[in-house]
Write an enzyme that holds these catalytic residues in place. Structure first.
Site, PDB file in Angstrom:
ATOM      1  N   GLY A 166       9.527 -24.651  35.044  1.00 40.59           N
ATOM      2  CA  GLY A 166       9.964 -23.551  35.891  1.00 40.59           C
ATOM      3  C   GLY A 166       9.914 -23.786  37.380  1.00 40.59           C
ATOM      4  CD  GLU A 211       6.854 -27.110  27.796  1.00 39.26           C
ATOM      5  OE1 GLU A 211       7.697 -26.233  28.089  1.00 39.26           O
ATOM      6  OE2 GLU A 211       6.157 -27.067  26.784  1.00 39.26           O
ATOM      7  N   PRO A 212       8.397 -29.751  33.214  1.00 42.61           N
ATOM      8  CG  PRO A 212       7.947 -31.257  34.952  1.00 42.61           C
ATOM      9  CD  PRO A 212       7.502 -30.866  33.566  1.00 42.61           C
ATOM     10  N   GLY A 213      11.800 -29.402  34.256  1.00 39.62           N
ATOM     11  CA  GLY A 213      13.155 -29.936  34.073  1.00 39.62           C
ATOM     12  C   GLY A 213      13.873 -29.956  35.406  1.00 39.62           C
ATOM     13  NE  ARG A 214      15.874 -24.464  38.067  1.00 42.57           N
ATOM     14  CZ  ARG A 214      16.905 -23.740  37.611  1.00 42.57           C
ATOM     15  NH1 ARG A 214      18.092 -23.884  38.145  1.00 42.57           N
ATOM     16  NH2 ARG A 214      16.720 -22.871  36.638  1.00 42.57           N
ATOM     17  CE1 TYR A 251      21.949 -18.262  33.813  1.00 42.18           C
ATOM     18  CE2 TYR A 251      22.535 -20.323  34.879  1.00 42.18           C
ATOM     19  CZ  TYR A 251      22.079 -19.638  33.780  1.00 42.18           C
ATOM     20  OH  TYR A 251      21.744 -20.330  32.651  1.00 42.18           O
ATOM     21  CB  CYS A 302      43.328 -19.083  32.927  1.00 47.04           C
ATOM     22  SG  CYS A 302      44.556 -20.347  33.242  1.00 47.04           S
ATOM     23  CD  GLU A 303      37.212 -16.905  31.645  1.00 48.34           C
ATOM     24  OE1 GLU A 303      36.517 -15.980  32.096  1.00 48.34           O
ATOM     25  OE2 GLU A 303      37.153 -17.307  30.486  1.00 48.34           O
ATOM     26  CE1 TYR A 310      18.064 -26.132  31.913  1.00 48.47           C
ATOM     27  CE2 TYR A 310      17.305 -26.029  34.190  1.00 48.47           C
ATOM     28  CZ  TYR A 310      17.033 -26.097  32.839  1.00 48.47           C
ATOM     29  OH  TYR A 310      15.733 -26.119  32.401  1.00 48.47           O
TER      30      TYR A 310
HETATM   31  N1  LLP Z   1       9.928 -25.268  28.919  1.00 46.62           N
HETATM   32  C1  LLP Z   1      10.544 -24.255  28.278  1.00 46.62           C
HETATM   33  C2  LLP Z   1       9.925 -23.672  27.078  1.00 46.62           C
HETATM   34  C3  LLP Z   1      11.781 -23.759  28.765  1.00 46.62           C
HETATM   35  O1  LLP Z   1      12.379 -22.753  28.135  1.00 46.62           O
HETATM   36  C4  LLP Z   1      12.357 -24.336  29.935  1.00 46.62           C
HETATM   37  C5  LLP Z   1      13.644 -23.858  30.461  1.00 46.62           C
HETATM   38  C6  LLP Z   1      11.666 -25.402  30.546  1.00 46.62           C
HETATM   39  C7  LLP Z   1      10.461 -25.840  30.022  1.00 46.62           C
HETATM   40  C8  LLP Z   1      12.190 -26.089  31.768  1.00 46.62           C
HETATM   41  O2  LLP Z   1      12.305 -25.214  32.826  1.00 46.62           O
HETATM   42  P1  LLP Z   1      12.654 -25.756  34.288  1.00 46.62           P
HETATM   43  O3  LLP Z   1      11.497 -26.584  34.757  1.00 46.62           O
HETATM   44  O4  LLP Z   1      13.896 -26.559  34.184  1.00 46.62           O
HETATM   45  O5  LLP Z   1      12.838 -24.528  35.085  1.00 46.62           O
HETATM   46  N2  LLP Z   1      20.339 -22.687  32.595  1.00 46.62           N
HETATM   47  C9  LLP Z   1      19.453 -22.082  33.568  1.00 46.62           C
HETATM   48  C10 LLP Z   1      18.004 -22.475  33.330  1.00 46.62           C
HETATM   49  C11 LLP Z   1      17.485 -22.166  31.947  1.00 46.62           C
HETATM   50  C12 LLP Z   1      16.053 -22.610  31.706  1.00 46.62           C
HETATM   51  C13 LLP Z   1      15.653 -22.464  30.288  1.00 46.62           C
HETATM   52  N3  LLP Z   1      14.318 -22.905  29.964  1.00 46.62           N
HETATM   53  C14 LLP Z   1      19.936 -22.442  34.956  1.00 46.62           C
HETATM   54  O6  LLP Z   1      20.965 -23.102  35.088  1.00 46.62           O
HETATM   55  O7  LLP Z   1      19.339 -22.040  35.953  1.00 46.62           O
END
Ligand code: LLP
Length: 437
Positions: A261, A295-298, A337, A365-366, A394
């Site tokens: 997050g 669990e970082p992604g973004r 979003y 076309c939207e 994402y």
């Molecule tokens: N762990 C769990 C259980 C999650 O559901 C998520 C993201 C993460 C880790 C990673 O979160 P992050 O560090 O990336 O914030 N599509 C949306 C974001 C959806 C996130 C869903 N869950 C966007 O484009 O902003």
């Protein structure tokens, strides 16, 4: 509730560039990313094309690790595969020592394909299917983050039937408002995620006695694009209290999964202050004597990627529209979003040109196919190129082939070189698997 819609003054092109050290504008070569001219990539592979920077990912991973280290914390990073699941990117994080956080069998197999050991994978998600659980057990997956009593029973039955043991943490829903967009907040009681705190003690005790289940601890994840440590502090305090309560009741708790997050700066808002975040982790859960993971992604990949596009035409109607060859089917975040992504022209001469408001749109076309409204940009004639910034997370993972648009190519920049990591989908591949009855 805050959302992605940018309400403050718009950063100008120079501000956007200055805040992104991986980018530089060269008088001759135009916009460069990790020392590679984006024109060279577009000349060779066409547009739209995703461009990712290995150096940026490595630097971001190192910064997160350093923030934990400064607090004397050992937090194991499990990269959230959903943010960007390209195996070349998973491979980068594997080399850095990361595990993976997955939410489907497909993501698990991608991580495995990139060489990440099954024991270093945690499996999250509210609806793991039987076949997925069985496959994950057979692979020897490191941890299941269980989200309901129903899932726990299913997991116990499947593990027993296959003669395996599932290592389990319960995902607690801490009922904390992460202050982020409604579509990506997950830690409120009204969200579908996790188990209410009030139900955890009884379920934990029951799980401990279930066959095929080895209870390890707790997990939580309160949302995405979180910009302040405050909601984390509240959630982690609740998790710590729960760990103490469980232990007081005789339970063994050895793992705490801190979720993901961590937010980034899409316009000119500062991203998460990592030092402050790590200090919160230290203060709230540092003394629990549990193995910490995250669990970082973004945070790891967002600013490390961009979508490079060309202008198809500039249309003067009631307002100025710049129509790109990229569309919402590539980058869905603005349509879904109202997310704000910086847009930089690649051509150095344009960078210093006179700017005026334009809507930057795609050819789909939207009306939702709009990347930016009333954005101050210079005159952008046909063939000019633009970079849509901070699209590493994402972006490609959420793309589709809507309007029969083939999937864009992807390129990885590393050590000043660039390499194709996904070729552009061929048109005929769009229908290759379709069958006439
Ligand atoms: N762990 C769990 C259980 C999650 O559901 C998520 C993201 C993460 C880790 C990673 O979160 P992050 O560090 O990336 O914030 N599509 C949306 C974001 C959806 C996130 C869903 N869950 C966007 O484009 O902003």
């Amino acid at each position: 509730m805050a959302d992605f819609a940018f309400t403050g003054p718009e950063p100008d092109l120079a501000d956007l560039l200055a805040a992104r050290p991986a980018f530089a504008m060269h008088a001759q070569d135009g916009l460069c990313f990790e020392d590679v001219p984006l024109n060279a990539i577009a000349d060779q592979y066409g547009t739209p094309v995703w461009v990712y920077g290995a150096g940026s990912m490595q630097a971001r991973y190192a910064a997160l690790q350093a923030a934990f280290k400064a607090q004397n914390l050992d937090v194991h990073i499990h990269y959230a595969v959903k943010a960007n699941d390209h195996i070349a990117i998973l491979d980068i994080f594997r080399q850095l020592g990361a595990g993976a956080d997955v939410v489907s069998l497909g993501e698990l197999l991608r991580a495995r394909r990139a060489g990440i050991a099954a024991k270093d994978v945690v499996y999250s998600g509210v609806g793991k299917a039987e076949a997925e659980i069985e496959a994950a057990l057979a692979q020897g997956i490191g941890q299941f983050n269980v989200e309901s009593t129903e899932e726990l029973d299913m997991l116990s039955a499947l593990a027993t039937r296959t003669g395996t043991t599932a290592k389990v943490v319960l995902r607690m829903n801490p009922d904390v408002d992460a202050g982020t967009h409604a579509k990506i907040t997950t830690g409120l009681a009204e969200n579908k995620f996790g188990i209410a705190a009030a139900d955890i003690p009884a379920l934990y005790a029951r799980a401990t006695a279930l066959p095929g289940i080895a209870m390890r601890g707790l997990a939580l994840h309160i949302g995405s694009q979180i910009l302040s440590p405050e909601p984390y502090a509240t959630a982690y305090a609740k998790a710590a209290a729960m760990v103490r309560l469980l232990r007081a009741q005789g339970m063994t708790v050895t793992v705490l999964d801190l979720g993901g997050g961590i937010g980034i700066g899409y316009h000119d808002e500062p991203g998460m202050n990592l030092a402050a975040f790590a200090a919160v982790v230290k203060r709230e859960v540092g003394g629990l004597g549990v193995d910490l993971l995250m669990e970082p992604g973004r945070y790891l990949v967002g600013p490390a990627g961009l979508l490079l596009a060309s202008v198809v035409l500039q249309k003067q109607a009631a307002k100025r529209f710049v129509v790109l060859d990229a569309a919402m089917n590539e980058l869905m975040r603005p349509a879904l979003y109202e997310a704000w992504h910086g847009i930089l022209p690649v051509n150095a001469a344009l960078f210093h040109g006179i700017a005026s408001p334009a809507d930057i749109v795609g050819p789909v076309c939207e009306s939702a196919d709009c990347f930016a409204k009333d954005r101050e940009l210079p005159d952008l004639g046909p063939g000019e190129r633009v970079a849509l910034l901070d699209a590493g997370a994402y972006g490609a993972v959420m793309s589709s082939s809507y309007n029969a648009r083939p999937r864009a190519a992807s390129v990885l920049v590393s050590d000043g070189q660039f390499r194709l990591i996904t070729p552009r989908q061929r048109l005929e591949d769009l229908w290759a698997d379709e069958v006439l009855p």
